[in-house]
Design an enzyme around this catalytic site. Structure first.
Site, PDB file in Angstrom:
ATOM      1  N   CYS A 125       0.849  -1.194   0.000  1.00 27.17           N
ATOM      2  CA  CYS A 125       0.000   0.000   0.000  1.00 27.17           C
ATOM      3  C   CYS A 125       0.884   1.243   0.000  1.00 27.17           C
ATOM      4  O   CYS A 125       1.825   1.339   0.795  1.00 27.17           O
ATOM      5  CB  CYS A 125      -0.891  -0.004   1.240  1.00 27.17           C
ATOM      6  SG  CYS A 125      -1.773   1.545   1.498  1.00 27.17           S
TER       7      CYS A 125
ATOM      8  N   CYS B 186       0.039   3.436   3.724  1.00 23.86           N
ATOM      9  CA  CYS B 186       0.551   2.950   5.014  1.00 23.86           C
ATOM     10  C   CYS B 186       1.875   2.221   4.848  1.00 23.86           C
ATOM     11  O   CYS B 186       2.463   1.779   5.840  1.00 23.86           O
ATOM     12  CB  CYS B 186      -0.481   2.078   5.724  1.00 23.86           C
ATOM     13  SG  CYS B 186      -0.770   0.487   4.935  1.00 23.86           S
TER      14      CYS B 186
ATOM     15  N   ASP C 220      24.242  13.289  57.520  1.00 22.76           N
ATOM     16  CA  ASP C 220      25.670  13.255  57.214  1.00 22.76           C
ATOM     17  C   ASP C 220      26.188  11.835  57.368  1.00 22.76           C
ATOM     18  O   ASP C 220      25.597  11.011  58.059  1.00 22.76           O
ATOM     19  CB  ASP C 220      26.439  14.173  58.175  1.00 22.76           C
ATOM     20  CG  ASP C 220      26.144  15.636  57.931  1.00 22.76           C
ATOM     21  OD1 ASP C 220      25.677  15.956  56.824  1.00 22.76           O
ATOM     22  OD2 ASP C 220      26.376  16.446  58.837  1.00 22.76           O
TER      23      ASP C 220
END
Lengths: 542, 228
Positions: free
Chosen positions: A86, A89, A360
């Site tokens: 096609c 597509c 820390d």
């Protein structure tokens, strides 16, 4: 393939002369439906071949006399190669169709495999090792050529069928069924059955079908001329780094046409010209193509999250991996201790660690623990709740005992914002071992514990001033409670609860008087801190 | 108050309490059980049984050092510049591990030696006052870059004044505005709240400056501090 009732009914509603013309142009039946705005289930039902439809329509009385030669030739083509690709597509929709898939699988096994979307996806899942977990989401990434060709055909049809209301619209995108949608209608049900899993837009497992085509010489010429160089320039400046951006980027990178234009760039370019200009630049209807699109399936799982609370017992383990000039700081990191155990359960590519604040390296996290989440990228598998319990035992059983976790479980994406909130909003409780340069008195204890909601002004501590903005931040010390250490004259334990973001060490020693008031200024002496523990992060996260 | 000041016999604290030993083992095996026990109960029990890392939530008296390493000692390397501009104009440069330098007056500075007491600190030197130009944002935009011999401020003592200099080329991040109202901090807490300014030298500038500075040992030797 016969003419089912559904097909018969459908064909009866379509303008025959248009269908015939489109078939002559080698547009596939499904794309014809798209251009005639046919929706839904028809994309997945069994259809006759184009040639069969052509001869049937031609046989219907009104059009009997028209162009019998073309009929012959397409019948011959069809018998040899199946159907011509096609030109709209580029085989994407055409070859998705169950009939075509079954047919080509039987005849040309190898080639069919490349074109068969379902088997392509199944193979990608198998190769990637992803488990399905019941749901998936399908994304379709088309080549930009389709846009070009749809526009081309639309312009052609507008010219050809001037009186036809169907083609009176200006913008092709508003009047036909989008190819993406048609692909999903055609494919979803079969894919659901083959996997098996249910389609769900919110599913973490993402399947991308990527279609690529090199285009005809006309296509390439048009795209090259239309190139604004904008995207190419951006790429040169290194802003495109697909690997680091995960799935969306992988798909986007594959969606780029051969000439380097992205879908978005082609879209912009097409939008910028009117139909007349477009027809001068591009051949309408589009030229025929020899080969069909190549299909690639990309499988990826969106991030999944594992949450819990962690405790840290070591004063030499940092929260995140911390390297200075390739050298590790601390013995290990909370992030790695937890993440390295959890990640294999998910077979993820990698992980990120987020927590409600941080302490820390020399500060322990005790008591309630600190809420955290681990973000797992591209997990292949989702472990059960039992397996997560086992992961928790794995972590807690490590002989070093530096880090423990509790409440380890998979959580939803909404916890990310909760985590950020916890970082900036939630109260934190600490225990500090504080030293004064003179003996501690009951009066000191009284003085500190009498202060409630004490507001302090905290200049950015010297130790982080090199990387943070110099600011004065007001912070609240909600309460303080003191406790003596038996046998020590100058030390005491200070329990305190503070607003998120308070630097505790600086509140104790004063940081050159830059945090004010501080423990020393409140007690009119010099204060220092020996050690600190976080004992509570006041946040609901169970 | 008495038990705060008079140390209990530490040997009592190290005594083994079998019950606590068991508890500690349990905790080791299963971190999930660890809860911060109400402080009152902990204080009443034997804290020293938690001596083994990682569970010494509360150290016992005998485990505590005489004092913690002071914050301005353990995080900084101490350097000195002597005779800055004039004899006995001695200054310190405390360099934080992150590269920032705290500048202040060393205890041997002649401002501390004269009879007149320090009466003020004036940052209004140079074209604009050092207090006016403020560094903004992470990148410290607007900040002034000063040379090693640039003047940071004047320390006033009656009729005389002393010029305090940067000692290192770098970006001026902050001056100690408290000194303007409380100049006596210079004398009372010269190493902490009496600091004069915080500078951010580039690494190469620091290297150059470092070569001209004295280490603490060199400084003490030059100024005749007793060897400890």
């Amino acid at each position: 393939m016969g003419f089912s009732d559904a097909v018969q009914e459908l064909l009866a509603t379509l303008p025959v002369h248009v269908v015939l013309e489109l078939l002559r142009q080698e547009v596939c039946l499904l794309c014809i439906f798209r251009f005639l705005n046919v929706r839904d289930a028809v994309y997945s039902i069994d259809l006759p071949t184009s040639a069969e439809v052509y001869s049937k329509l031609l046989a219907s009385n009104e059009y009997r006399e028209e162009d019998p030669k073309r009929l012959k030739s397409s019948e011959v083509d069809a018998s040899i190669t199946g159907e011509p690709t096609c030109l709209i597509c580029l085989g994407i929709l055409q070859h998705l169709h169950p009939a075509v898939e079954a047919q080509s699988q039987a005849h040309e096994a190898r080639e069919a495999f490349d074109r068969n979307a379902v088997s392509c996806i199944l193979k990608a899942i198998k190769d990637g090792g992803h488990s399905l977990e019941g749901t998936f989401c399908l994304e379709v990434s088309l080549t930009a050529l389709v846009l070009l060709r749809e526009r081309g055909l639309w312009c052609y049809l507008k010219e050809q069928f001037k009186g036809e209301a169907l083609f009176s619209g200006h913008d092709v995108n508003d009047h036909i069924v989008s190819l993406k949608e048609a692909v999903k209608w055609s494919l979803l049900e079969r894919l659901e059955n083959a996997l098996p899993a249910k389609f769900d837009v919110g599913a973490t497992l993402r399947i991308a079908l990527v279609f690529k085509h090199q285009g005809s010489p006309e296509d390439v010429k048009f795209l090259a001329a239309a190139s604004t160089g904008g995207d190419a320039k951006r790429k040169r400046h290194g802003q495109h780094e697909p690997e680091s951006q995960g799935f969306a980027a992988v798909v986007a990178a594959r969606g780029v046409t051969e000439t380097g234009e992205t879908l978005a760039a082609v879209q912009r370019c097409l939008a910028s010209m009117n139909n007349e200009l477009f027809m001068r630049r591009y051949q309408c209807p589009p030229t025929k193509v020899i080969s069909a699109c190549e299909i690639t399936a990309v499988i990826w799982r969106n991030p999944v999250f594992v949450g819990g609370r962690y405790l840290k017992y070591s004063r030499n383990v940092s929260q995140s991996r911390w390297l200075i000039e390739e050298e590790r700081m601390g013995q290990a990191s909370v992030q790695e201790i937890i993440g390295d155990v959890v990640m294999p359960y998910y077979k993820a590519d990698t992980y990120k660690f987020h927590a409600a604040g941080r302490e820390d390296i020399d500060v322990r996290m005790l008591g309630t623990g600190r809420p955290f989440i681990i973000e797992l990228l591209n997990a292949r598998k989702i472990p059960s709740a039992e397996e997560m319990e086992k992961a928790q035992l794995d972590i807690n059983g490590q002989k070093e005992g530096w880090v423990k976790v509790k409440g380890l479980r998979q959580v939803g994406i909404e916890v990310c914002s909760l985590m950020r909130q916890g970082e900036v909003e939630k109260q934190k409780e600490y225990v500090a071992v504080v030293w004064l340069d003179r003996p501690v008195t009951q009066g000191d204890f009284q003085r500190l514990s009498d202060m409630k909601e004490l507001e302090i002004q905290q200049k950015t501590p010297v130790r982080v001033l090199h990387r943070r903005s110099p600011l004065i931040r007001p912070r609240t010390i909600h309460w303080m409670r003191c406790e003596s250490i038996k046998g020590s004259g100058n030390y005491f334990l200070l329990h305190l609860c503070t607003q998120a973001g308070t630097y505790i060490k600086e509140f104790v020693h004063g940081d050159l008087g830059r945090t004010y008031p501080n423990v020393g200024s409140l007690l009119d002496c010099a204060a220092d801190i020996l050690q600190l523990d976080v004992v509570d992060v006041k946040m609901e996260f169970e | 108050m008495d038990d705060l000041v008079n140390a209990d016999d530490p040997t009592i604290l190290t005594g083994d309490d079998p019950a606590i030993g068991v508890e500690e083992q349990e905790i080791k095996q299963d971190g999930m059980e660890v809860e911060v026990v109400d402080a009152g109960t902990i204080a009443a029990s034997e804290p020293s049984s938690r001596a083994s890392i990682p569970l010494d939530l509360y150290p016992a008296a005998h485990e505590l050092p005489p004092r913690p390493p002071p914050a301005n000692e353990c995080n900084y390397s101490h350097y000195y510049a002597i005779d800055v501009g004039k004899p006995f104009h001695d200054q310190y440069v405390f360099r934080h591990h992150n590269g920032l330098c705290v500048i202040g007056l060393a205890s041997t500075h002649s401002a501390f030696m004269i009879d007149t007491e320090i009466s003020g600190v004036d940052y209004n030197v140079g074209k604009t006052s050092r207090t006016e130009i403020k560094a903004v944002g992470k990148r410290k935009k607007n900040a002034q870059v000063l040379e090693g011999n640039s003047v940071l401020c004047k320390v006033l003592a009656g009729e005389t004044f002393f010029l305090i200099r940067c000692c290192v080329r770098g970006t001026l991040l902050e001056v100690n505005e408290r000194l303007m109202k409380e100049p006596q901090l210079l004398i009372q807490r010269p190493d902490t709240e009496g600091y004069v300014a915080i500078m951010m030298p580039r690494p190469e500038d620091w290297k150059k400056a470092q070569a001209t500075l004295l280490t603490r040992e060199q400084y003490r030797e030059r100024r005749g501090f007793p060897v400890n």
